[in-house]
Design a protein around this motif. Structure first.
Motif, PDB file in Angstrom:
ATOM      1  N   PRO A   1       0.810  -1.224   0.000  1.00 22.10           N
ATOM      2  CA  PRO A   1       0.000   0.000   0.000  1.00 22.10           C
ATOM      3  C   PRO A   1       0.849   1.282   0.000  1.00 22.10           C
ATOM      4  N   PHE A   2       2.153   1.138  -0.031  1.00 22.61           N
ATOM      5  CA  PHE A   2       3.016   2.322  -0.052  1.00 22.61           C
ATOM      6  C   PHE A   2       4.225   2.042  -0.937  1.00 22.61           C
ATOM      7  N   ALA A   3       4.910   3.111  -1.301  1.00 22.40           N
ATOM      8  CA  ALA A   3       6.155   2.941  -2.060  1.00 22.40           C
ATOM      9  C   ALA A   3       7.304   2.892  -1.066  1.00 22.40           C
ATOM     10  N   LEU A   4       8.360   2.147  -1.390  1.00 22.93           N
ATOM     11  CA  LEU A   4       9.524   2.114  -0.506  1.00 22.93           C
ATOM     12  C   LEU A   4      10.116   3.511  -0.391  1.00 22.93           C
ATOM     13  N   THR A   5      10.622   3.832   0.772  1.00 24.27           N
ATOM     14  CA  THR A   5      11.358   5.090   0.905  1.00 24.27           C
ATOM     15  C   THR A   5      12.689   4.939   0.158  1.00 24.27           C
ATOM     16  N   ALA A   6      13.347   6.071  -0.078  1.00 19.96           N
ATOM     17  CA  ALA A   6      14.627   6.021  -0.793  1.00 19.96           C
ATOM     18  C   ALA A   6      15.610   5.131  -0.034  1.00 19.96           C
ATOM     19  N   ALA A   7      15.595   5.238   1.302  1.00 15.59           N
ATOM     20  CA  ALA A   7      16.534   4.448   2.111  1.00 15.59           C
ATOM     21  C   ALA A   7      16.231   2.953   1.993  1.00 15.59           C
ATOM     22  N   GLN A   8      14.968   2.604   2.034  1.00 18.96           N
ATOM     23  CA  GLN A   8      14.591   1.191   1.879  1.00 18.96           C
ATOM     24  C   GLN A   8      15.014   0.675   0.505  1.00 18.96           C
ATOM     25  N   ALA A   9      14.754   1.482  -0.522  1.00 16.85           N
ATOM     26  CA  ALA A   9      15.070   1.061  -1.888  1.00 16.85           C
ATOM     27  C   ALA A   9      16.575   0.852  -2.050  1.00 16.85           C
TER      28      ALA A   9
ATOM     29  N   ASP B   1      16.359   1.847  12.486  1.00 20.26           N
ATOM     30  CA  ASP B   1      15.705   2.175  13.738  1.00 20.26           C
ATOM     31  C   ASP B   1      14.322   1.514  13.823  1.00 20.26           C
ATOM     32  N   VAL B   2      13.791   1.459  15.015  1.00 15.21           N
ATOM     33  CA  VAL B   2      12.436   0.944  15.205  1.00 15.21           C
ATOM     34  C   VAL B   2      11.500   1.686  14.263  1.00 15.21           C
ATOM     35  N   GLY B   3      10.690   0.953  13.524  1.00 19.04           N
ATOM     36  CA  GLY B   3       9.711   1.588  12.659  1.00 19.04           C
ATOM     37  C   GLY B   3      10.259   2.092  11.340  1.00 19.04           C
ATOM     38  N   SER B   4      11.513   1.784  11.048  1.00 16.42           N
ATOM     39  CA  SER B   4      12.090   2.292   9.793  1.00 16.42           C
ATOM     40  C   SER B   4      11.619   1.467   8.599  1.00 16.42           C
ATOM     41  N   GLY B   5      10.976   0.336   8.825  1.00 16.76           N
ATOM     42  CA  GLY B   5      10.424  -0.443   7.722  1.00 16.76           C
ATOM     43  C   GLY B   5      11.345  -1.542   7.218  1.00 16.76           C
TER      44      GLY B   5
ATOM     45  N   THR C   1      10.721  -4.737   7.738  1.00 19.27           N
ATOM     46  CA  THR C   1       9.946  -5.927   7.401  1.00 19.27           C
ATOM     47  C   THR C   1       9.649  -6.030   5.908  1.00 19.27           C
ATOM     48  N   CYS C   2       9.258  -4.920   5.290  1.00 17.83           N
ATOM     49  CA  CYS C   2       8.906  -5.057   3.883  1.00 17.83           C
ATOM     50  C   CYS C   2      10.159  -5.234   3.016  1.00 17.83           C
ATOM     51  N   VAL C   3      11.303  -4.716   3.480  1.00 18.90           N
ATOM     52  CA  VAL C   3      12.545  -4.995   2.747  1.00 18.90           C
ATOM     53  C   VAL C   3      12.860  -6.491   2.849  1.00 18.90           C
TER      54      VAL C   3
ATOM     55  N   GLN D   1       2.055 -12.817  10.198  1.00 18.20           N
ATOM     56  CA  GLN D   1       0.827 -12.206   9.684  1.00 18.20           C
ATOM     57  C   GLN D   1       1.106 -11.323   8.476  1.00 18.20           C
ATOM     58  N   LYS D   2       2.161 -10.507   8.596  1.00 18.80           N
ATOM     59  CA  LYS D   2       2.489  -9.618   7.474  1.00 18.80           C
ATOM     60  C   LYS D   2       2.871 -10.413   6.235  1.00 18.80           C
ATOM     61  N   PHE D   3       3.732 -11.398   6.434  1.00 13.42           N
ATOM     62  CA  PHE D   3       4.167 -12.190   5.281  1.00 13.42           C
ATOM     63  C   PHE D   3       2.984 -12.907   4.636  1.00 13.42           C
TER      64      PHE D   3
ATOM     65  N   LEU E   1      13.117   7.419   8.410  1.00 14.36           N
ATOM     66  CA  LEU E   1      11.838   6.778   8.711  1.00 14.36           C
ATOM     67  C   LEU E   1      10.852   7.027   7.573  1.00 14.36           C
ATOM     68  N   PRO E   2       9.845   6.146   7.424  1.00 12.24           N
ATOM     69  CA  PRO E   2       8.805   6.402   6.426  1.00 12.24           C
ATOM     70  C   PRO E   2       8.097   7.719   6.740  1.00 12.24           C
ATOM     71  N   PRO E   3       7.493   8.324   5.731  1.00 12.31           N
ATOM     72  CA  PRO E   3       6.843   9.617   5.953  1.00 12.31           C
ATOM     73  C   PRO E   3       5.676   9.495   6.927  1.00 12.31           C
TER      74      PRO E   3
ATOM     75  N   VAL F   1       4.791  -4.228  17.875  1.00  9.97           N
ATOM     76  CA  VAL F   1       3.393  -3.804  17.931  1.00  9.97           C
ATOM     77  C   VAL F   1       3.194  -2.496  17.164  1.00  9.97           C
ATOM     78  N   ASP F   2       2.143  -2.432  16.401  1.00 14.44           N
ATOM     79  CA  ASP F   2       1.959  -1.309  15.487  1.00 14.44           C
ATOM     80  C   ASP F   2       0.523  -0.772  15.558  1.00 14.44           C
ATOM     81  N   VAL F   3       0.299   0.239  16.417  1.00 13.33           N
ATOM     82  CA  VAL F   3      -1.029   0.854  16.536  1.00 13.33           C
ATOM     83  C   VAL F   3      -0.870   2.373  16.385  1.00 13.33           C
TER      84      VAL F   3
ATOM     85  N   GLY G   1       4.226   7.642  18.249  1.00 19.63           N
ATOM     86  CA  GLY G   1       4.801   8.504  17.228  1.00 19.63           C
ATOM     87  C   GLY G   1       4.634   7.922  15.843  1.00 19.63           C
ATOM     88  N   ARG G   2       3.680   7.021  15.683  1.00 15.78           N
ATOM     89  CA  ARG G   2       3.495   6.370  14.390  1.00 15.78           C
ATOM     90  C   ARG G   2       2.324   6.946  13.622  1.00 15.78           C
ATOM     91  N   GLY G   3       1.563   7.833  14.250  1.00 18.25           N
ATOM     92  CA  GLY G   3       0.406   8.398  13.552  1.00 18.25           C
ATOM     93  C   GLY G   3       0.533   9.898  13.423  1.00 18.25           C
TER      94      GLY G   3
HETATM   95  P1  ADP Z   1      10.734  -2.156  11.707  1.00 18.76           P
HETATM   96  O1  ADP Z   1      11.915  -1.648  10.959  1.00 18.76           O
HETATM   97  O2  ADP Z   1      10.710  -1.642  13.115  1.00 18.76           O
HETATM   98  O3  ADP Z   1      10.602  -3.646  11.637  1.00 18.76           O
HETATM   99  P2  ADP Z   1       8.271  -2.190  10.269  1.00 18.76           P
HETATM  100  O4  ADP Z   1       8.797  -2.923   9.109  1.00 18.76           O
HETATM  101  O5  ADP Z   1       7.430  -2.914  11.223  1.00 18.76           O
HETATM  102  O6  ADP Z   1       9.473  -1.489  11.030  1.00 18.76           O
HETATM  103  O7  ADP Z   1       7.521  -0.917   9.733  1.00 18.76           O
HETATM  104  C1  ADP Z   1       6.905  -0.001  10.615  1.00 18.76           C
HETATM  105  C2  ADP Z   1       5.657   0.565  10.010  1.00 18.76           C
HETATM  106  O8  ADP Z   1       5.979   1.380   8.887  1.00 18.76           O
HETATM  107  C3  ADP Z   1       4.709  -0.510   9.499  1.00 18.76           C
HETATM  108  O9  ADP Z   1       3.401  -0.133   9.840  1.00 18.76           O
HETATM  109  C4  ADP Z   1       4.920  -0.475   8.009  1.00 18.76           C
HETATM  110  O10 ADP Z   1       3.770  -0.886   7.321  1.00 18.76           O
HETATM  111  C5  ADP Z   1       5.208   0.996   7.763  1.00 18.76           C
HETATM  112  N1  ADP Z   1       6.018   1.249   6.563  1.00 18.76           N
HETATM  113  C6  ADP Z   1       7.130   0.557   6.203  1.00 18.76           C
HETATM  114  N2  ADP Z   1       7.641   1.084   5.063  1.00 18.76           N
HETATM  115  C7  ADP Z   1       6.863   2.122   4.725  1.00 18.76           C
HETATM  116  C8  ADP Z   1       6.889   3.073   3.646  1.00 18.76           C
HETATM  117  N3  ADP Z   1       7.833   3.035   2.717  1.00 18.76           N
HETATM  118  N4  ADP Z   1       5.937   4.019   3.621  1.00 18.76           N
HETATM  119  C9  ADP Z   1       4.988   4.064   4.576  1.00 18.76           C
HETATM  120  N5  ADP Z   1       4.898   3.194   5.600  1.00 18.76           N
HETATM  121  C10 ADP Z   1       5.829   2.243   5.697  1.00 18.76           C
END
Ligand code: ADP
Ligand code: MG
Length: 672
Positions: A247-255, A278-282, A284-286, A316-318, A431-433, A536-538, A565-567
């Motif tokens: 549902p989102f595009a990778l950030t430049a750092a993730q890419a 860092d925590v929440g930097s994303g 998992t999707c990488v 769950q995510k996978f 961090l993601p936007p 945990v992600d709320v 700080g996630r919302g």
């Molecule tokens: P961590 O690096 O701590 O494992 P996560 O992979 O759990 O972080 O990602 C934290 C949150 O950021 C998740 O809700 C994830 O869906 C969201 N997220 C990850 N990458 C992006 C992105 N490129 N744009 C927006 N949200 C993102």
């Protein structure tokens, strides 16, 4: 013949030659004699004189008292508190006595109490070098250790392992001269500097130690380039399909990190890389994108996390991401038993059926076999031991799988350049936007009632909060009690709010139900033990209260706070401490209050704790650095790395000599 009485054995060293690296703590100056007139109470001096008078003083214990006279005719009294008859007999009028000890003001003028002394021939020469005092053990007296070390300095191979040209370029002294200087410095040496372990000789020794570390790690890295793995080219283009469905595009750092990993995976050698962010930097999707590269190449991937909760969230995510693409994800934890487990194992062994396994330590059980394992991913790698990481890697039948480790506790630069020099590192450095900054406040538990009262107001405005309960002495049971008590207390104080409770002892389904209710906004305040530390992600939760924050480590506090700080809401974190609170705990809380940068926090963590703990699991086969300090000696890290590369390229015999000297236990095991 080696014996238990050998000094090196008594010190726990494998070989006599290892004694050359057993260095003095401090020095005594026996190169000079102090005229009696210049003696001052409290100072340690060496004196010499001719014995003029002797008497035994009877008391509870007989003491031996004698006087010596120096060249200028002044006298000094020396008192031996205990002595053997033959010692007393040797101290006859007219002999020359040389003594070393502290001078005190006695009733009848200056005296030296129980000094080290010798009877010697008149005008015996003085030593030319300072006398070393070594760290030792009770059964091993200094004089024996000195003799043994002196013998090694004469007999052992002290040839330089640095080629002359390189040594000069680095501006370092020669090895043999360095060791002689450190063990037996000349009379005029700056002992204060030596005891601080500074100056050119110490620099040489520290450099050599860092060089040994670099040599062994670089060699391990080079070794992997000779091992075989399957190149993951994703011929089925699964990775782009996965990314398109997110549902989102990778950030430049993730890419960028994904590209670095993809380049490794495309080679036929096993990858050995850490993805840190860092925590929440994303991360998992990488990790999922990497998994897609493996599955899209017709291979399997295994993803392991240290706790049930974290593994479950990954699963769950996978599952959500891969199932729509027609890829089956298998869940394996110790809670999966019986038929479900047999079915999971059969599916993995079959390989055609299950391409991805996500789980806990259960993945490394002996009976788990993979048909074609191409990639292993280990989340929160530092929580696993080397053996465990290796075990998962060993699940591949023929070729080695690629290894991706992930960590939310970034490795500070100096650590990456030293202990982890064999590791390739990718960093998600932004961090993601859409994240909002967190205001962190530190307060004493006297203000706890006030905080509870404010919760009502906060939740009435639509906010949700975490309340993290004290960590009591590593005891899960007490943790649990504190959480249950707090839940009761807050529920009673704020009857208008819905208060949830989450802890490690809940059944997986109960835990999932509470988390789902919190995520859906049906629960205002979630009272929890530190189980919520990871994953945990709320996003709507914007307040976190942490009790007994003084008991938690920096990394844990940072991870916990990362849950808010996630919302879009401005977030707050309240760190509540109780007395007594030590100086270091205070410092930790101030660091967390003032910084939200995981790298900076990790650097402080390293400074406060030293590398030992951080390296705990990793270092099972290798000792920590003895002399060099990666922070204080950081400027040497890069030159040591370059020198190691040069030696490995051009001087194999120097490499062998150097490693034999510094890592006699053989090659350090640092492959995971
Ligand atoms: P961590 O690096 O701590 O494992 P996560 O992979 O759990 O972080 O990602 C934290 C949150 O950021 C998740 O809700 C994830 O869906 C969201 N997220 C990850 N990458 C992006 C992105 N490129 N744009 C927006 N949200 C993102
Ligand atoms: Mg994560």
């Amino acid at each position: 013949m080696a014996s238990e009485k050998d000094p090196h054995r008594q010190l726990g060293l494998a070989r006599a030659a290892d004694l050359i690296l057993h260095l003095p703590l401090r020095f005594e100056d026996e190169t000079r004699l102090t005229p009696f007139l210049q003696l001052r109470p409290g100072e340690v001096n060496q004196v010499e004189g001719v014995l003029t008078h002797k008497e035994q003083q009877r008391g509870a214990r007989t003491q031996l008292l004698f006087e010596i006279e120096d060249a200028s005719g002044h006298r000094l009294r020396i008192r031996l508190l205990h002595f053997r008859p033959n010692q007393a007999a040797a101290l006859t009028p007219g002999v020359t006595v040389r003594a070393f000890g502290e001078v005190r003001a006695g009733l009848f003028g200056m005296e030296m109490v129980h000094p080290r002394y010798r009877v010697l021939r008149p005008s015996s020469p003085l030593p030319k070098t300072l006398t070393p005092v070594y760290p030792s053990v009770a059964a091993l007296p200094q004089y024996r250790l000195r003799q043994a070390i002196e013998a090694e300095l004469k007999g052992a191979d002290l040839s330089d392992s640095l080629p002359e040209e390189l040594r000069q370029r680095l501006g370092l002294p020669e090895f043999a001269a360095t060791l002689r200087f450190l063990h037996q410095p000349p009379a005029n040496a700056d002992t204060a500097l030596l005891e601080l372990r500074q100056g050119p000789a110490w620099a040489r020794l520290k450099f050599d130690e860092l060089l040994a570390q670099q040599l062994s790690l670089q060699r391990a890295r080079a070794c992997r380039q000779h091992q075989h793995a399957l190149a993951l080219t994703d011929s089925e283009a699964l990775c782009p399909r996965l990314l398109a469905a997110l549902p989102f595009a990778l950030t430049a750092a993730q890419a960028r990190c994904l590209e670095e990993i993809r380049a490794d995976l495309a080679t036929p050698h096993p990858m050995h890389r850490l993805l840190q962010g860092d925590v929440g930097s994303g991360k998992t999707c990488v990790a999922a994108a990497c998994t897609a590269l493996a599955v899209g190449s017709g291979l399997q991937a295994a993803v392991m996390a240290p706790t049930e909760l974290l593994a479950e969230q990954l699963y769950q995510k996978f599952r959500d991401w891969f199932t729509p693409l027609g890829v089956e994800v298998i869940w394996l934890s110790s809670a999966v038993r019986g038929k479900a487990r047999s079915a999971a194992l059969a599916a993995l062994a079959e390989g055609r059926v299950a391409q991805i396994a996500v789980g806990t330590h259960a993945l490394i059980q002996e009976d788990v076999a993979f048909a074609r394992l191409g990639l292993v991913i280990v989340d929160e790698q530092h929580r696993f031991g080397v053996e465990q990481r290796l075990a998962l890697r060993g699940k591949a039948e023929t070729t080695l799988p690629h290894l991706l480790m992930m960590s939310a506790t970034p490795i500070p630069r100096t650590l990456a350049m030293s202990y982890y020099a064999d590791l390739a590192i990718s960093s998600i450095d932004s961090l993601p936007p859409g994240r909002s900054p967190i205001e962190t406040r530190v307060m004493s538990d006297a203000r706890r009632p006030e905080v509870i009262a404010r919760l009502a107001e906060f939740c009435a405005g639509g906010g949700q909060a975490y309340w993290v309960c004290p960590l009591i002495e590593e005891s899960e049971k007490l943790d649990l009690k504190a959480a249950i008590d707090t839940h009761t207390e807050i529920s009673a104080a704020l009857p208008q709010l819905r208060i949830g409770l989450a802890h490690g002892k809940l059944k997986a389904t109960e835990k999932a139900a509470v988390m789902a209710a919190f995520k859906a906004g049906e629960i205002h305040v979630l009272v929890a033990t530190t189980v919520i530390e990871v994953g945990v992600d709320v996003p709507n939760a914007s307040l976190m209260v942490i009790e007994h924050a003084e008991r938690m480590g920096l990394a844990q506090l940072h991870q916990l706070r990362g849950r808010v700080g996630r919302g879009a809401r401005a977030s707050t974190c309240l760190l509540i401490y109780s007395h007594p609170i030590g100086q270091i705990a205070r410092e930790r809380l101030a660091i967390i209050r003032d910084s939200q940068d995981g790298f900076e926090i990790a650097r402080h963590d390293l400074r406060l704790r030293g590398p030992g703990e951080r390296l705990g699991a990793r270092q099972s086969g290798q000792q920590l650095l003895r002399f060099a300090d990666i922070e204080a000696d950081a400027p040497m890290l890069e030159p040591a790395g370059h020198a190691a590369a040069e030696l490995l390229r051009n001087h194999p015999d120097a490499v062998a000599r150097h490693l034999d000297r510094w890592l006699p236990g053989g090659e350090a095991r640092l492959y995971a």
